[in-house]
Scaffold this motif. Structure first.
Motif, PDB file in Angstrom:
ATOM      1  N   ARG A 106       0.749  -1.219   0.027  1.00  0.00           N
ATOM      2  CA  ARG A 106       0.001  -0.029  -0.008  1.00  0.00           C
ATOM      3  C   ARG A 106       0.871   1.258  -0.052  1.00  0.00           C
ATOM      4  O   ARG A 106       0.609   2.071  -0.832  1.00  0.00           O
ATOM      5  N   GLU A 107       1.791   1.283   0.733  1.00  0.00           N
ATOM      6  CA  GLU A 107       2.533   2.645   0.810  1.00  0.00           C
ATOM      7  C   GLU A 107       3.502   2.523  -0.208  1.00  0.00           C
ATOM      8  O   GLU A 107       4.027   3.887  -0.747  1.00  0.00           O
ATOM      9  N   LEU A 108       3.967   1.434  -0.979  1.00  0.00           N
ATOM     10  CA  LEU A 108       4.756   1.568  -1.878  1.00  0.00           C
ATOM     11  C   LEU A 108       3.938   2.248  -3.041  1.00  0.00           C
ATOM     12  O   LEU A 108       4.397   3.005  -3.938  1.00  0.00           O
ATOM     13  N   GLY A 109       2.772   1.853  -3.411  1.00  0.00           N
ATOM     14  CA  GLY A 109       1.880   2.380  -4.410  1.00  0.00           C
ATOM     15  C   GLY A 109       1.885   3.975  -4.288  1.00  0.00           C
ATOM     16  O   GLY A 109       1.769   4.814  -4.875  1.00  0.00           O
ATOM     17  N   GLU A 110       1.627   4.396  -2.651  1.00  0.00           N
ATOM     18  CA  GLU A 110       1.568   5.915  -2.512  1.00  0.00           C
ATOM     19  C   GLU A 110       2.660   6.400  -2.833  1.00  0.00           C
ATOM     20  O   GLU A 110       2.828   7.724  -3.314  1.00  0.00           O
ATOM     21  N   ASP A 111       3.880   5.850  -2.632  1.00  0.00           N
ATOM     22  CA  ASP A 111       5.193   6.497  -2.863  1.00  0.00           C
ATOM     23  C   ASP A 111       5.469   6.551  -4.329  1.00  0.00           C
ATOM     24  O   ASP A 111       5.831   7.677  -4.902  1.00  0.00           O
ATOM     25  N   ILE A 112       5.063   5.546  -5.145  1.00  0.00           N
ATOM     26  CA  ILE A 112       5.180   5.496  -6.442  1.00  0.00           C
ATOM     27  C   ILE A 112       4.518   6.967  -7.079  1.00  0.00           C
ATOM     28  O   ILE A 112       5.051   7.519  -8.037  1.00  0.00           O
ATOM     29  N   LEU A 113       3.263   7.154  -6.747  1.00  0.00           N
ATOM     30  CA  LEU A 113       2.437   8.291  -7.218  1.00  0.00           C
ATOM     31  C   LEU A 113       3.274   9.388  -6.994  1.00  0.00           C
ATOM     32  O   LEU A 113       2.938  10.480  -7.621  1.00  0.00           O
ATOM     33  N   ARG A 114       3.957   9.603  -5.970  1.00  0.00           N
ATOM     34  CA  ARG A 114       4.523  10.939  -5.451  1.00  0.00           C
ATOM     35  C   ARG A 114       5.849  11.138  -6.318  1.00  0.00           C
ATOM     36  O   ARG A 114       6.280  12.165  -6.299  1.00  0.00           O
ATOM     37  N   ARG A 115       6.400  10.047  -6.921  1.00  0.00           N
ATOM     38  CA  ARG A 115       7.689  10.081  -7.712  1.00  0.00           C
ATOM     39  C   ARG A 115       7.629  10.855  -8.851  1.00  0.00           C
ATOM     40  O   ARG A 115       6.552  10.772  -9.806  1.00  0.00           O
ATOM     41  N   GLN A 116       8.576  11.874  -9.354  1.00  0.00           N
ATOM     42  CA  GLN A 116       8.405  12.438 -10.643  1.00  0.00           C
ATOM     43  C   GLN A 116       8.653  11.281 -11.730  1.00  0.00           C
ATOM     44  O   GLN A 116       9.621  10.629 -11.527  1.00  0.00           O
ATOM     45  N   ASN A 117       8.316  11.419 -12.742  1.00  0.00           N
ATOM     46  CA  ASN A 117       8.566  10.518 -14.170  1.00  0.00           C
ATOM     47  C   ASN A 117       8.739   9.296 -13.654  1.00  0.00           C
ATOM     48  O   ASN A 117       9.717   8.539 -14.271  1.00  0.00           O
ATOM     49  N   HIS A 118       7.910   8.790 -12.780  1.00  0.00           N
ATOM     50  CA  HIS A 118       7.991   7.143 -12.619  1.00  0.00           C
ATOM     51  C   HIS A 118       7.531   6.526 -13.692  1.00  0.00           C
ATOM     52  O   HIS A 118       6.670   6.977 -14.440  1.00  0.00           O
ATOM     53  N   PRO A 119       7.984   5.184 -14.020  1.00  0.00           N
ATOM     54  CA  PRO A 119       7.362   4.447 -15.205  1.00  0.00           C
ATOM     55  C   PRO A 119       5.922   4.028 -14.741  1.00  0.00           C
ATOM     56  O   PRO A 119       5.410   3.974 -13.633  1.00  0.00           O
ATOM     57  N   LYS A 120       4.918   3.808 -16.022  1.00  0.00           N
ATOM     58  CA  LYS A 120       3.905   3.437 -15.637  1.00  0.00           C
ATOM     59  C   LYS A 120       3.281   1.944 -15.627  1.00  0.00           C
ATOM     60  O   LYS A 120       2.186   1.497 -15.640  1.00  0.00           O
ATOM     61  N   SER A 121       4.686   1.457 -15.767  1.00  0.00           N
ATOM     62  CA  SER A 121       4.459  -0.158 -15.686  1.00  0.00           C
ATOM     63  C   SER A 121       5.390  -0.990 -14.825  1.00  0.00           C
ATOM     64  O   SER A 121       6.443  -0.519 -14.587  1.00  0.00           O
ATOM     65  N   PHE A 122       4.777  -1.678 -13.970  1.00  0.00           N
ATOM     66  CA  PHE A 122       5.772  -2.428 -13.047  1.00  0.00           C
ATOM     67  C   PHE A 122       5.448  -3.985 -13.265  1.00  0.00           C
ATOM     68  O   PHE A 122       4.435  -4.640 -13.664  1.00  0.00           O
ATOM     69  N   HIS A 123       6.601  -4.514 -12.729  1.00  0.00           N
ATOM     70  CA  HIS A 123       6.874  -5.993 -13.142  1.00  0.00           C
ATOM     71  C   HIS A 123       6.522  -6.555 -11.509  1.00  0.00           C
ATOM     72  O   HIS A 123       7.191  -6.171 -10.471  1.00  0.00           O
ATOM     73  N   MET A 124       5.643  -7.456 -11.238  1.00  0.00           N
ATOM     74  CA  MET A 124       5.164  -8.029  -9.862  1.00  0.00           C
ATOM     75  C   MET A 124       5.619  -9.391  -9.893  1.00  0.00           C
ATOM     76  O   MET A 124       4.831 -10.226 -10.809  1.00  0.00           O
ATOM     77  N   PHE A 125       6.012  -9.715  -8.565  1.00  0.00           N
ATOM     78  CA  PHE A 125       6.421 -11.050  -8.498  1.00  0.00           C
ATOM     79  C   PHE A 125       5.865 -11.496  -7.087  1.00  0.00           C
ATOM     80  O   PHE A 125       6.276 -11.002  -6.186  1.00  0.00           O
ATOM     81  N   PHE A 126       5.107 -12.464  -7.223  1.00  0.00           N
ATOM     82  CA  PHE A 126       4.394 -13.036  -5.538  1.00  0.00           C
ATOM     83  C   PHE A 126       5.165 -14.414  -5.451  1.00  0.00           C
ATOM     84  O   PHE A 126       5.164 -15.532  -6.090  1.00  0.00           O
ATOM     85  N   SER A 127       5.827 -14.512  -4.205  1.00  0.00           N
ATOM     86  CA  SER A 127       6.372 -15.836  -3.898  1.00  0.00           C
ATOM     87  C   SER A 127       5.235 -16.846  -3.707  1.00  0.00           C
ATOM     88  O   SER A 127       5.696 -18.007  -4.005  1.00  0.00           O
ATOM     89  N   HIS A 128       4.257 -16.649  -3.342  1.00  0.00           N
ATOM     90  CA  HIS A 128       3.008 -17.494  -3.037  1.00  0.00           C
ATOM     91  C   HIS A 128       1.889 -16.621  -2.768  1.00  0.00           C
ATOM     92  O   HIS A 128       1.965 -15.398  -2.676  1.00  0.00           O
ATOM     93  N   SER A 129       0.687 -17.367  -2.406  1.00  0.00           N
ATOM     94  CA  SER A 129      -0.473 -16.636  -2.213  1.00  0.00           C
ATOM     95  C   SER A 129      -1.013 -16.476  -0.924  1.00  0.00           C
ATOM     96  O   SER A 129      -2.284 -16.132  -0.694  1.00  0.00           O
TER      97      SER A 129
END
Ligand SMILES: [Zn+2]
Ligand SMILES: [Zn+2]
Length: 294
Positions: A49-72
């Protein structure tokens, strides 16, 4: 440019907000690996959640992310419905399975948003969320070679490695290495005995500049927690030593651990390194800390 690694959630099993956990943090598993402004997200526990908020505050951040889940398990996916970029049309989230057609994680992310659990349905997310896969032998994603490794955990889990220009980060959580030791019985009798870590795991981790690894239990705790899916922190030390790792972040702290207890666990690990004269640097993964690997 090298890797940046930031810990957004370091706790295992369940979030643990409160006074006694404020140093190492209470959010569950989420680690950001970043290189050249590309973002590779490991797990979506409540730290996401906080990573998402931080990304939105960054200037010129990429609009595409790679996400890896160890398990569910919950502590690795529960932050996803609160990841703001998933709600914004301009963003694309690529969720990677291991093999072609593996949409298990994608399906579970949507399943946890069914109306019994959450007010917003997965289909209402405005961001583009797509499944992709790494594939056997690994895959190059925007200049970073990503690979995976199957681990011992109830229901299975995956470790991920990220390599660029000779720099390597390994994220390996929820992995009960102790159950795989060929000399398991000998180790249980004598905790000082070197732990024979399976060669394929040592190879996967070999030469990492940073290994972020599940080290949930102290030696004493593990006596009553065998089979629960998590290792002794000291066994991870032996893995790191055998694999010539430079830095080891002990991760996935037990929800019962206060900051003092985490520190005692790390001290136990440090003693083990000192006893063999190793050069390994060890620390407890701490929410909010960012490392730059050159
Ligand atoms: Zn976990
Ligand atoms: Zn788990």
């Amino acid at each position: 440019m090298g890797f940046y690694v930031k810990f957004w959630g370091t706790r295992g099993s369940i979030p643990t907000p409160g006074y006694s956990t404020q140093k190492y943090g209470g959010n569950t598993s989420c680690v950001e690996v970043r290189v050249d402004d590309q973002i590779y997200i490991c797990d979506g526990g409540t730290g996401l959640r906080e990573l998402g908020e931080d990304i939105l505050r960054r200037q010129n951040h990429p609009k595409s992310f790679h996400m890896f889940f160890s398990h569910s398990h919950w502590d690795h996916i529960q932050g996803f419905p609160f990841f703001s970029p998933a709600y914004i049309p301009a963003y694309k989230l690529v969720v990677y399975g291991t093999d072609e057609g593996d949409s298990r994680i994608h399906d579970l992310l949507s399943g946890q948003m069914s109306s019994d659990y959450f007010p917003v349905d997965f289909s209402e997310l405005q961001g583009q969320i797509v499944s992709d896969f790494i594939g056997k032998g690994g895959r190059e994603l925007e200049g970073v070679k990503v690979d995976y490794f199957g681990q011992k955990h109830p229901g299975d889990s995956w470790a991920f490695s990220f390599v660029k220009d000779g720099s390597k980060v390994v994220y390996a959580t929820d992995s009960e290495i102790d159950l795989l030791l060929p000399n398991k019985d000998k180790v249980n009798d004598n905790l000082d005995a070197p732990r024979q870590v399976p060669a394929d795991l040592v190879e996967f981790v070999r030469g990492a500049d940073l290994l972020v690894a599940d080290g949930q239990y102290s030696d004493e705790e593990y006596r009553t927690k065998e089979g629960w899916g998590h290792p002794r922190a000291t066994t991870v030390v032996d893995l790191a030593l055998q694999a010539n790792v430079s830095q080891l972040a002990i991760f996935h702290h037990d929800p019962m651990h206060t900051d003092d207890m985490v520190e005692k666990k790390i001290a136990q690990c440090q003693e083990r390194v000192d006893r063999v004269g190793g050069k390994l640097r060890i620390f407890g993964a701490r929410e909010g800390v960012e490392l730059r690997l050159d």
